[in-house]
Scaffold this motif. Structure first.
Motif, mmCIF file in Angstrom:
data_model
loop_
_atom_site.group_PDB
_atom_site.id
_atom_site.type_symbol
_atom_site.label_atom_id
_atom_site.label_comp_id
_atom_site.label_asym_id
_atom_site.label_seq_id
_atom_site.Cartn_x
_atom_site.Cartn_y
_atom_site.Cartn_z
ATOM 1 N N ASN A 102 0.805 -1.226 0.000
ATOM 2 C CA ASN A 102 0.000 0.000 0.000
ATOM 3 C C ASN A 102 0.842 1.282 0.000
ATOM 4 O O ASN A 102 0.354 2.348 0.384
ATOM 5 N N LYS A 103 2.079 1.179 -0.409
ATOM 6 C CA LYS A 103 2.958 2.342 -0.482
ATOM 7 C C LYS A 103 3.702 2.348 -1.813
ATOM 8 O O LYS A 103 3.975 1.284 -2.396
ATOM 9 N N TYR A 104 4.045 3.557 -2.253
ATOM 10 C CA TYR A 104 4.887 3.705 -3.443
ATOM 11 C C TYR A 104 6.321 3.930 -2.990
ATOM 12 O O TYR A 104 6.595 4.836 -2.197
ATOM 13 N N HIS A 105 7.212 3.090 -3.484
ATOM 14 C CA HIS A 105 8.617 3.137 -3.087
ATOM 15 C C HIS A 105 9.437 3.731 -4.228
ATOM 16 O O HIS A 105 9.519 3.147 -5.320
ATOM 17 N N PHE A 106 10.029 4.892 -3.981
ATOM 18 C CA PHE A 106 10.844 5.596 -4.973
ATOM 19 C C PHE A 106 12.312 5.286 -4.709
ATOM 20 O O PHE A 106 12.817 5.507 -3.600
ATOM 21 N N VAL A 107 12.992 4.774 -5.742
ATOM 22 C CA VAL A 107 14.413 4.445 -5.631
ATOM 23 C C VAL A 107 15.212 5.484 -6.395
ATOM 24 O O VAL A 107 14.951 5.744 -7.579
ATOM 25 N N PHE A 108 16.191 6.093 -5.720
ATOM 26 C CA PHE A 108 17.024 7.118 -6.336
ATOM 27 C C PHE A 108 18.424 6.569 -6.604
ATOM 28 O O PHE A 108 18.827 5.562 -6.020
ATOM 29 N N GLU A 109 19.153 7.247 -7.488
ATOM 30 C CA GLU A 109 20.431 6.715 -7.957
ATOM 31 C C GLU A 109 21.472 6.588 -6.857
ATOM 32 O O GLU A 109 22.408 5.800 -6.981
ATOM 33 N N ASN A 110 21.318 7.349 -5.773
ATOM 34 C CA ASN A 110 22.258 7.201 -4.657
ATOM 35 C C ASN A 110 21.820 6.116 -3.684
ATOM 36 O O ASN A 110 22.290 6.048 -2.549
ATOM 37 N N GLN A 111 20.860 5.283 -4.159
ATOM 38 C CA GLN A 111 20.338 4.134 -3.417
ATOM 39 C C GLN A 111 19.443 4.524 -2.250
ATOM 40 O O GLN A 111 19.053 3.666 -1.450
ATOM 41 N N THR A 112 19.086 5.802 -2.131
ATOM 42 C CA THR A 112 18.131 6.177 -1.096
ATOM 43 C C THR A 112 16.737 5.747 -1.517
ATOM 44 O O THR A 112 16.433 5.606 -2.705
ATOM 45 N N LEU A 113 15.893 5.528 -0.535
ATOM 46 C CA LEU A 113 14.537 5.045 -0.768
ATOM 47 C C LEU A 113 13.572 5.957 -0.038
ATOM 48 O O LEU A 113 13.817 6.351 1.105
ATOM 49 N N ASP A 114 12.493 6.324 -0.693
ATOM 50 C CA ASP A 114 11.468 7.140 -0.049
ATOM 51 C C ASP A 114 10.112 6.545 -0.377
ATOM 52 O O ASP A 114 9.928 5.946 -1.446
ATOM 53 N N THR A 115 9.158 6.718 0.525
ATOM 54 C CA THR A 115 7.835 6.136 0.317
ATOM 55 C C THR A 115 6.767 7.218 0.316
ATOM 56 O O THR A 115 6.874 8.231 1.019
ATOM 57 N N PHE A 116 5.700 6.960 -0.472
ATOM 58 C CA PHE A 116 4.617 7.922 -0.618
ATOM 59 C C PHE A 116 3.284 7.179 -0.693
ATOM 60 O O PHE A 116 3.221 6.005 -1.077
ATOM 61 N N ASP A 117 2.232 7.901 -0.331
ATOM 62 C CA ASP A 117 0.883 7.336 -0.402
ATOM 63 C C ASP A 117 0.235 7.593 -1.759
ATOM 64 O O ASP A 117 -0.529 6.769 -2.255
ATOM 65 N N ILE A 118 0.547 8.755 -2.325
ATOM 66 C CA ILE A 118 -0.079 9.195 -3.576
ATOM 67 C C ILE A 118 1.010 9.591 -4.566
ATOM 68 O O ILE A 118 1.963 10.299 -4.209
ATOM 69 N N VAL A 119 0.849 9.151 -5.813
ATOM 70 C CA VAL A 119 1.757 9.559 -6.893
ATOM 71 C C VAL A 119 0.940 10.206 -7.995
ATOM 72 O O VAL A 119 -0.021 9.611 -8.504
ATOM 73 N N ILE A 120 1.301 11.432 -8.352
ATOM 74 C CA ILE A 120 0.644 12.137 -9.454
ATOM 75 C C ILE A 120 1.600 12.136 -10.651
ATOM 76 O O ILE A 120 2.720 12.631 -10.564
ATOM 77 N N ASN A 121 1.147 11.563 -11.737
ATOM 78 C CA ASN A 121 1.980 11.407 -12.925
ATOM 79 C C ASN A 121 1.954 12.686 -13.763
ATOM 80 O O ASN A 121 0.907 13.091 -14.265
#
Length: 486
Positions: free
Chosen positions: A378-397
């Protein structure tokens, strides 16, 4: 003559407007197709928040090439919409200006019919062994409801949005940001929001979401994290070196093409006339959003000249682009198109100042290096090039619309069906195949279709970066004039 116009945004309304000028207009029977929401306004100028501004000054917007101030004149004469700072008006105002054009023509002409239904099929009828064709347009899959035409204009506007991480259909993923006033319908105040994409569409979403949501910061992210440029003081210019005459002379010595290096050399000569530091301007973004925005604001005169040159390149890109051979076109897309895109369609200065405030106040955070997004638990997991990870409830494209036919799905079912029925075929660099000079559609089954015309984003492989209002109006005007002459 029976004519179908499929899509009644900027291109469709302009086509009808130009047809109405003809002495033989009353001999035409014209059906104009679009869904009830977009009829006369199109998607970019649909009814939406008044915070979504046109990125051009209102004085530079018009459907009338003979009166560049017509939109401003119309706005000043009407009394329904009034704004304290009308230099940059909300986008939906231009939509109402277009719709006023459509309604006027429709109300005073019995030969025009507005069909407020989406078109589902366009197919060609031809007898085996004969070359004559008839065009059919359908608003359902019931062939009894199809109508036949002598001429068809494909003016369907932009294609649907990219889905780069295949998230469409997952809970909390908002595939298209428009209309923005519906964006937060199912979003809780406690939800953490990420906006995917840092182009012009993201600016619309930022303005709306920051005013209607309370959980900050709103994270705006993409691979490079570059925001659009800021509009400078753009003077009117004419080209001295990039001209059809010079291109024709070069083509005579290069097997019918202009080498890309020769074209770039002419471009640099144009820039030298204004003493522009091209290298600095191209590489001015340093990755700090506030500093980048402030640089543009502080160098509005120099940047504006550069933007004027690039804007004039776009206006003439039909004959420039089609002078290159295929290999040079690919090099252009890889090496120079990003520069053109980064400095085209710049944001209004007041939008830039507002963004700086949002970032400084911690309401908005711009992040680069986005590599992947996945949905789990139930979460969106964003992976960044420095290997950090962040999570969000809503993603607007806000990644922008598709350009390649191979990427289309049910959101673009009409085009999918037309390709399947061999009415249209993909151009390798985007959109469909057309004749560059006439915008006639090239069918893989029937060859060049004399009386089927396509314009707008659907032709982006041939008409690279020519998606502004003025460019579409010029395109539509030229097509109609050729048809009427014939």
């Amino acid at each position: 003559m029976k004519i179908a116009i499929i899509g009644m945004g900027t291109a469709g309304v302009t086509v009808l407007k130009e047809l109405a000028k003809s002495d033989k207009f009353q001999e035409m029977h014209i059906d104009a197709y679009d869904n009830p929401i977009n009829m006369g306004q199109g998607v970019p100028f649909q009814n939406d928040s008044d915070q979504l501004l046109i990125n051009l000054p209102a004085a530079q917007m018009s459907l009338n090439l003979e009166n560049r101030h017509e939109f401003v004149d119309w706005y000043q004469q009407q009394s329904t919409f009034k704004f304290s700072n009308p230099e940059y008006l909300p986008r939906f105002i231009f939509g109402h200006y277009m719709k006023a054009y459509l309604d006027e023509i429709n109300n005073r002409n019995r030969n025009v019919t507005l069909i407020k239904e989406a078109v589902s099929e366009v197919f060609i009828e031809s007898k085996i062994g004969q070359t004559d064709v008839t065009y059919h347009v359908c608003t359902s899959y019931d062939m009894e409801r199809c109508k036949s035409y002598d001429v068809v204009f494909l003016t369907i506007g932009t294609l649907s949005y990219h889905d780069p991480y295949q998230l469409k259909g997952t809970p909390g993923y908002i595939h298209t940001p428009y209309p923005t006033y519906n964006t937060l319908n199912n979003v809780k105040d406690t939800d953490q929001i990420a906006i995917m994409g840092t182009g012009l569409a993201s600016l619309d979403v930022i303005r709306y979401v920051t005013d209607h949501h309370n959980n900050f910061p709103i994270v705006v992210t993409s691979r490079k994290g570059h925001l659009p440029s800021v509009r400078g003081e753009m003077p009117d210019i004419t080209f001295k070196y990039i001209t059809p005459e010079r291109f024709n002379k070069i083509k005579e010595k290069n097997f019918g093409n202009v080498p890309l290096d020769d074209a770039i050399a002419l471009f640099l000569k144009e820039c030298a006339l204004f003493e522009l530091p091209v290298e600095n301007l191209v590489n001015r973004k340093k990755g700090n959003p506030i500093e980048d925005l402030k640089y543009d604001l502080e160098h509005s005169e120099t940047l504006g000249k550069f933007q004027s040159i690039l804007e004039l390149i776009k206006e003439n890109l039909n004959w420039i682009w089609n002078s290159f051979n295929r290999n040079d076109q690919k090099v252009f897309l890889q090496k120079y198109q990003p520069i053109l895109k980064a400095n085209s369609n710049p944001m209004p200065p007041r939008t830039a100042k507002l963004l700086i405030e949002y970032i400084e106040q911690g309401l908005v955070q711009i992040r680069d290096g986005l590599e992947n997004v996945n949905y789990e638990n139930n979460k969106y997991h964003f992976v960044f090039e420095n290997q950090t990870l962040d999570t969000f409830d809503i993603v607007i494209n806000a990644t922008g619309s598709k350009t390649q036919l191979k990427d289309l799905d049910s959101d673009d079912q009409l085009v999918v069906n037309m390709e399947n029925r061999q009415v249209v075929q993909a151009h390798p660099l985007g959109g469909i195949q057309i004749i560059a000079e006439t915008n006639q559609v090239i069918s893989p089954r029937y060859g060049t279709l004399d009386n089927m015309f396509a314009l707008g984003q659907l032709t982006n492989g041939i008409n690279q970066s020519r998606n502004g209002v003025t460019m579409i109006v010029k395109q539509a005007t030229d097509i109609v004039n050729r048809l009427l002459e014939k």
